[in-house]
Design a protein around this motif. Structure first.
Motif, mmCIF file in Angstrom:
data_model
loop_
_atom_site.group_PDB
_atom_site.id
_atom_site.type_symbol
_atom_site.label_atom_id
_atom_site.label_comp_id
_atom_site.label_asym_id
_atom_site.label_seq_id
_atom_site.Cartn_x
_atom_site.Cartn_y
_atom_site.Cartn_z
ATOM 1 N N ALA A 1 0.966 -1.337 0.037
ATOM 2 C CA ALA A 1 0.038 -0.092 -0.079
ATOM 3 C C ALA A 1 0.881 1.159 0.018
ATOM 4 O O ALA A 1 0.677 2.333 -0.914
ATOM 5 N N LYS A 2 1.940 1.324 0.747
ATOM 6 C CA LYS A 2 2.763 2.643 0.836
ATOM 7 C C LYS A 2 3.693 2.597 -0.453
ATOM 8 O O LYS A 2 3.711 3.675 -0.926
ATOM 9 N N GLU A 3 3.859 1.381 -0.750
ATOM 10 C CA GLU A 3 4.714 1.609 -2.538
ATOM 11 C C GLU A 3 3.779 2.110 -3.484
ATOM 12 O O GLU A 3 3.969 3.073 -4.327
ATOM 13 N N LEU A 4 2.452 1.817 -3.382
ATOM 14 C CA LEU A 4 1.427 2.300 -4.502
ATOM 15 C C LEU A 4 1.047 3.664 -3.896
ATOM 16 O O LEU A 4 0.914 4.648 -5.129
ATOM 17 N N ARG A 5 1.211 4.184 -2.659
ATOM 18 C CA ARG A 5 0.847 5.533 -2.560
ATOM 19 C C ARG A 5 2.056 6.439 -3.006
ATOM 20 O O ARG A 5 2.065 7.668 -3.502
ATOM 21 N N ASN A 6 3.235 5.635 -2.848
ATOM 22 C CA ASN A 6 4.665 6.655 -3.177
ATOM 23 C C ASN A 6 4.484 6.661 -4.823
ATOM 24 O O ASN A 6 5.031 7.714 -5.465
ATOM 25 N N LEU A 7 3.863 5.831 -5.402
ATOM 26 C CA LEU A 7 4.070 5.773 -6.776
ATOM 27 C C LEU A 7 2.907 6.643 -7.400
ATOM 28 O O LEU A 7 2.852 7.245 -8.581
ATOM 29 N N GLY A 8 1.900 7.084 -6.588
ATOM 30 C CA GLY A 8 0.672 7.954 -7.045
ATOM 31 C C GLY A 8 -0.523 7.484 -7.202
ATOM 32 O O GLY A 8 -1.163 7.864 -7.848
ATOM 33 N N ALA A 9 -0.756 6.074 -6.709
ATOM 34 C CA ALA A 9 -2.164 5.672 -6.669
ATOM 35 C C ALA A 9 -3.185 6.168 -6.037
ATOM 36 O O ALA A 9 -3.029 7.033 -4.805
ATOM 37 N N LEU B 1 6.499 -1.861 -8.851
ATOM 38 C CA LEU B 1 5.999 -2.557 -7.609
ATOM 39 C C LEU B 1 7.022 -3.597 -7.055
ATOM 40 O O LEU B 1 6.826 -4.628 -7.992
ATOM 41 N N ARG B 2 7.768 -3.399 -6.046
ATOM 42 C CA ARG B 2 8.473 -4.567 -5.548
ATOM 43 C C ARG B 2 7.943 -5.812 -4.833
ATOM 44 O O ARG B 2 8.464 -6.831 -4.876
ATOM 45 N N THR B 3 6.721 -5.359 -4.331
ATOM 46 C CA THR B 3 5.883 -6.467 -3.571
ATOM 47 C C THR B 3 4.748 -6.922 -3.994
ATOM 48 O O THR B 3 4.197 -7.685 -3.526
ATOM 49 N N ALA B 4 4.639 -6.806 -5.285
ATOM 50 C CA ALA B 4 3.409 -7.447 -5.885
ATOM 51 C C ALA B 4 3.668 -8.605 -6.739
ATOM 52 O O ALA B 4 4.651 -8.502 -7.453
ATOM 53 N N LEU B 5 2.769 -9.583 -6.765
ATOM 54 C CA LEU B 5 2.848 -10.701 -7.633
ATOM 55 C C LEU B 5 2.040 -10.450 -8.874
ATOM 56 O O LEU B 5 2.505 -11.136 -9.746
ATOM 57 N N LYS B 6 0.993 -9.762 -8.860
ATOM 58 C CA LYS B 6 0.072 -9.488 -9.954
ATOM 59 C C LYS B 6 -0.550 -8.216 -9.878
ATOM 60 O O LYS B 6 -0.923 -7.581 -8.636
ATOM 61 N N VAL B 7 -0.843 -7.640 -11.080
ATOM 62 C CA VAL B 7 -1.728 -6.472 -11.138
ATOM 63 C C VAL B 7 -2.821 -6.743 -11.730
ATOM 64 O O VAL B 7 -2.867 -6.937 -13.057
ATOM 65 N N LEU B 8 -3.910 -6.656 -11.096
ATOM 66 C CA LEU B 8 -5.400 -6.953 -11.700
ATOM 67 C C LEU B 8 -5.955 -5.956 -12.246
ATOM 68 O O LEU B 8 -5.897 -4.926 -11.449
ATOM 69 N N LYS B 9 -6.602 -5.670 -13.356
ATOM 70 C CA LYS B 9 -7.949 -4.623 -13.881
ATOM 71 C C LYS B 9 -8.918 -5.160 -13.675
ATOM 72 O O LYS B 9 -9.393 -6.045 -14.253
ATOM 73 N N GLN B 10 -9.757 -4.407 -12.638
ATOM 74 C CA GLN B 10 -11.096 -4.904 -12.616
ATOM 75 C C GLN B 10 -12.005 -4.491 -13.536
ATOM 76 O O GLN B 10 -12.134 -3.551 -14.022
ATOM 77 N N LEU B 11 -12.736 -5.341 -14.184
ATOM 78 C CA LEU B 11 -13.782 -5.249 -15.389
ATOM 79 C C LEU B 11 -15.059 -5.136 -14.896
ATOM 80 O O LEU B 11 -15.794 -4.074 -15.141
ATOM 81 N N LYS B 12 -15.624 -5.785 -13.673
ATOM 82 C CA LYS B 12 -16.904 -5.773 -13.138
ATOM 83 C C LYS B 12 -17.006 -6.462 -11.886
ATOM 84 O O LYS B 12 -16.188 -7.322 -11.620
ATOM 85 N N SER B 13 -17.964 -5.811 -11.292
ATOM 86 C CA SER B 13 -18.421 -6.575 -10.155
ATOM 87 C C SER B 13 -20.099 -6.584 -9.866
ATOM 88 O O SER B 13 -20.618 -5.569 -10.377
ATOM 89 N N PHE B 14 -20.518 -7.661 -9.296
ATOM 90 C CA PHE B 14 -21.830 -7.750 -9.195
ATOM 91 C C PHE B 14 -22.283 -8.779 -8.302
ATOM 92 O O PHE B 14 -21.484 -9.449 -8.073
ATOM 93 N N PRO B 15 -23.835 -8.732 -7.584
ATOM 94 C CA PRO B 15 -23.953 -9.574 -6.840
ATOM 95 C C PRO B 15 -24.348 -10.896 -7.424
ATOM 96 O O PRO B 15 -24.686 -10.994 -8.611
ATOM 97 N N VAL B 16 -24.250 -12.147 -6.925
ATOM 98 C CA VAL B 16 -24.258 -13.490 -7.391
ATOM 99 C C VAL B 16 -24.974 -14.430 -6.248
ATOM 100 O O VAL B 16 -24.663 -14.419 -5.145
ATOM 101 N N ASN B 17 -25.797 -14.978 -6.581
ATOM 102 C CA ASN B 17 -26.712 -15.925 -5.931
ATOM 103 C C ASN B 17 -26.203 -17.493 -5.727
ATOM 104 O O ASN B 17 -26.095 -18.109 -4.798
ATOM 105 N N ASP B 18 -25.903 -18.072 -7.024
ATOM 106 C CA ASP B 18 -25.298 -19.169 -7.104
ATOM 107 C C ASP B 18 -24.746 -19.627 -8.665
ATOM 108 O O ASP B 18 -24.732 -18.464 -9.266
#
Length: 390
Positions: free
Chosen positions: A20-28, A54-71
């Motif tokens: 989180a600190k790395e990201l803030r320092n980069l300007g996120a 980012l030195r401590t990140a394993l992956k950077v994921l771009k979020q496309l969608k989020s929605f409620p799901v029942n099953d």
């Protein structure tokens, strides 16, 4: 050009606040630490910069969608409703990773299959043909996570894990993961303002990561490539500008980074990896048994290392850790010492009281990162001298 969007950087347990600190320092923007991940916002250029820097990140994921799901059937329907042709075409290959559990979704393999079906059915209905799945080297890797009745669909912008820096071609037995090494260095407070020693350097990972922190070198500069370079909207000119901007922020380092190992093969591998990282001007590696050594510099020394343990230790554990403590006590005054071990019973045999113990995982092994402050003279004398300074 797309504006800011939501992203998540994945990391190891215990590194969330550092990331989180790395990201803030980069300007996120809107940085929020979670469990083994940090969410944030930024634009396309920032996504490129995050992967590079980012030195401590394993992956950077771009979020496309989020929605409620029942099953799982609801999951299929909502995945089908997404216009997937906005993200990739029938000529591209793709893969799905699914994690999490929620009410009505408890079989991860079945859920991943339903997600795949939703994507290919939508393509078949819209275009008369479907894209192929490639689990080994997909053009597009979609990461789907379900938690507490909500589904998050993301696109992996990194490709292979960001610990694949590109400099390490030669390794010893059980080398430390590069992201784990970088996180340990940052937790230890390493900032390049003193001399540095890894007295059991193995294949040299701590040495290279320490030099890159000291010189503020973008950590994935030697990497072969990123997933986002395959995307239809990849902006090569913007990427070059980001790369150039990262290079301009590097700095000179005016201290020594030293590596010891008693095995000639390890010294050779370390040197190879240091040269691959173009850091041989800053790092010196030599054959040396730590137990026969003394502090190699006069001033303050920052030490970080990963002593052998478990299956890698063919000698008595108690004796090994006792000698480690004795060597530090008698040979390394004025040193800040940090090491990681998964051999938790061995800690008491060091014979020194750690000033900090941080829980981490080395692979699946629960470990402790230990800090010992080796004072020049006794600790009592040190405290008294501090007390009489005012």
């Amino acid at each position: 050009m797309e504006g800011n969007f939501k992203m998540m950087a994945k990391t190891f347990y215990g590194f969330e606040e550092i990331l989180a600190k790395e990201l803030r320092n980069l300007g996120a923007m809107n940085v929020k630490a979670g469990v083994r991940g940090v969410t944030f916002e930024g634009d396309t250029g920032f996504m490129y910069k995050a992967n590079l820097s980012l030195r401590t990140a394993l992956k950077v994921l771009k979020q496309l969608k989020s929605f409620p799901v029942n099953d799982v059937n609801d999951l299929y329907r909502k995945i089908y409703q997404i216009d997937w042709s906005r993200h990739f075409s029938v000529d591209h290959t793709f893969a799905i990773s699914f994690t999490g559990r929620s009410q009505g979704i408890d079989n991860t393999v079945f859920a991943a299959q339903k997600i795949k079906d939703g994507i290919v059915d939508r393509f078949r209905d819209d275009h008369g043909k479907r894209p192929s799945v490639n689990t080994r080297e997909p053009d597009f890797h979609f990461v789907v996570h379900v938690q507490k009745g909500r589904c998050f669909v993301s696109l992996d912008s990194s490709g292979s894990s960001l610990h694949h820096r590109g400099y390490r071609t030669a390794t010893n037995i059980a080398p430390i993961n590069e992201v784990l090494a970088a996180g340990i260095l940052l937790l230890s407070g390493w900032d390049g303002q003193s001399d540095f020693l890894d007295p059991m350097c193995g294949s040299g990972t701590f040495l290279v990561e320490a030099a890159m922190i000291a010189c503020n070198i973008p950590v994935n500069i030697n990497r072969k490539g990123f997933a986002f370079e395959k995307w239809p909207d990849f902006d090569a000119d913007l990427y070059e500008k980001i790369l150039d901007s990262c290079w301009k922020k590097t700095r000179e380092f005016h201290h020594k980074i030293i590596g010891y190992d008693k095995a000639p093969s390890a010294v050779e591998k370390s040197i190879d990896n240091v040269v691959n990282a173009n850091l041989d001007d800053y790092i010196a590696v030599r054959r040396q048994d730590f137990f026969q050594s003394e502090k190699p510099v006069d001033g303050p020394l920052h030490m970080v290392f990963n002593p052998p343990y478990g299956e890698r230790l063919n000698i008595q554990m108690e004796k090994f850790y006792a000698r480690l403590g004795e060597t530090l006590k008698h040979g390394y005054p004025g040193s800040k010492v940090w090491f990681i071990t998964s051999n938790l019973p061995a800690i008491k045999h060091v014979g020194l009281r750690p000033s900090r113990k941080i829980k981490l995982f080395n692979g699946k092994l629960e470990s402790r990162l230990l800090h010992f402050e080796m004072y020049a003279g006794s600790k009592k004398a040190k405290k008294q001298s501090h007390g009489t300074q005012d």
